[in-house]
Design a protein around this motif. Structure first.
Motif, PDB file in Angstrom:
ATOM      1  N   CYS A 213      -6.902   3.072  -1.413  1.00  0.00           N
ATOM      2  CA  CYS A 213      -8.191   2.995  -0.732  1.00  0.00           C
ATOM      3  C   CYS A 213      -8.255   1.708   0.079  1.00  0.00           C
ATOM      4  CB  CYS A 213      -9.342   3.079  -1.733  1.00  0.00           C
ATOM      5  SG  CYS A 213      -9.384   1.714  -2.897  1.00  0.00           S
TER       6      CYS A 213
ATOM      7  N   TYR B 269      -9.057   6.487  -7.481  1.00  0.00           N
ATOM      8  CA  TYR B 269      -9.852   5.845  -6.441  1.00  0.00           C
ATOM      9  C   TYR B 269     -10.673   6.848  -5.641  1.00  0.00           C
ATOM     10  CZ  TYR B 269      -6.805   1.791  -7.279  1.00  0.00           C
ATOM     11  OH  TYR B 269      -6.125   0.746  -7.842  1.00  0.00           O
ATOM     12  N   ARG B 270     -10.878   8.042  -6.156  1.00  0.00           N
ATOM     13  CA  ARG B 270     -11.624   9.055  -5.399  1.00  0.00           C
ATOM     14  C   ARG B 270     -13.055   8.622  -5.098  1.00  0.00           C
ATOM     15  NH1 ARG B 270     -10.134  14.219  -8.874  1.00  0.00           N
ATOM     16  NH2 ARG B 270     -10.087  12.559 -10.408  1.00  0.00           N
TER      17      ARG B 270
ATOM     18  N   THR C 189       0.832  -1.203   0.000  1.00  0.00           N
ATOM     19  CA  THR C 189       0.000   0.000   0.000  1.00  0.00           C
ATOM     20  C   THR C 189       0.872   1.261   0.000  1.00  0.00           C
ATOM     21  OG1 THR C 189      -1.770  -1.202   1.131  1.00  0.00           O
ATOM     22  CG2 THR C 189      -1.868   1.203   1.198  1.00  0.00           C
TER      23      THR C 189
ATOM     24  N   GLY D 105      -7.242   9.771  -3.698  1.00  0.00           N
ATOM     25  CA  GLY D 105      -7.573   8.997  -4.888  1.00  0.00           C
ATOM     26  C   GLY D 105      -6.489   8.029  -5.316  1.00  0.00           C
TER      27      GLY D 105
ATOM     28  N   LEU E  47     -12.911   5.337   1.833  1.00  0.00           N
ATOM     29  CA  LEU E  47     -11.698   5.507   2.622  1.00  0.00           C
ATOM     30  C   LEU E  47     -10.443   5.587   1.754  1.00  0.00           C
ATOM     31  CD1 LEU E  47     -12.702   3.069   5.468  1.00  0.00           C
ATOM     32  CD2 LEU E  47     -12.749   5.558   5.575  1.00  0.00           C
ATOM     33  N   ASN E  48     -10.488   6.478   0.757  1.00  0.00           N
ATOM     34  CA  ASN E  48      -9.325   6.666  -0.108  1.00  0.00           C
ATOM     35  C   ASN E  48      -8.470   7.817   0.410  1.00  0.00           C
ATOM     36  OD1 ASN E  48      -9.558   9.240  -1.937  1.00  0.00           O
ATOM     37  ND2 ASN E  48     -11.642   8.403  -1.795  1.00  0.00           N
TER      38      ASN E  48
ATOM     39  N   MET F  27     -13.866   5.551  -4.350  1.00  0.00           N
ATOM     40  CA  MET F  27     -13.796   4.376  -3.485  1.00  0.00           C
ATOM     41  C   MET F  27     -13.834   4.818  -2.024  1.00  0.00           C
ATOM     42  SD  MET F  27     -13.526   1.756  -5.544  1.00  0.00           S
ATOM     43  CE  MET F  27     -12.817   0.403  -4.646  1.00  0.00           C
TER      44      MET F  27
END
Length: 135
Positions: free
Chosen positions: A99, A87-88, A68, A96, A92-93, A90
């Motif tokens: 996540c 990932y905006r 990660t 972006g 708990l990102n 998604m």
């Protein structure tokens, strides 16, 4: 041989990472080969730094944090320029780039990565035969 081992493992990890992306998203970016190679090398170092006495679940947790973190760094350095992923939307990102759902996926995928690295080191380079303990 000492210098070639990391290169071989890096290339195997990079190739597998690209294949996972192609299967999962149906596309990838050439830079992901390098991200995958780096992740695979770092995950493989866990048993080099610690030992096989570390429970596999703990290895998976460390691997998840490592992967990660590499993903976040790659996102900030590469993705912000090339817009490879976003990932905006998604949950708990972070910016972006990473996540929680994919972090959990990395936890699951870290198990085969750990085992593959350990057995590649055993088969190709004559290192210690892998053995694991759960807890």
């Amino acid at each position: 041989m000492r210098a070639i081992k990391p290169l071989i493992l890096f290339c195997i990890g990079g190739f597998i990472y690209v294949m996972i992306e192609l299967l999962w998203r149906r596309y990838t970016h050439w830079t992901m080969f390098f991200v995958g190679g780096m992740c695979f090398l770092l995950v493989g170092l866990i048993n080099e730094i610690f030992t096989f006495n570390m429970p596999i679940v703990q290895q998976m947790l460390i691997s998840t944090v490592v992967i990660t973190t590499v993903e976040l760094c790659a996102g900030l350095l590469i993705n912000c320029t090339y817009s490879i992923w976003d990932y905006r939307d998604m949950p708990l990102n972070i910016m972006g780039q990473i996540c929680l759902p994919y972090t959990l996926l990395w936890f699951l995928l870290s198990l085969p990565a750990i085992i593959l690295d350990d057995y590649l080191r055993y088969w190709l380079f004559g290192e210690e035969k892998p053995h694991y303990k759960m807890f």
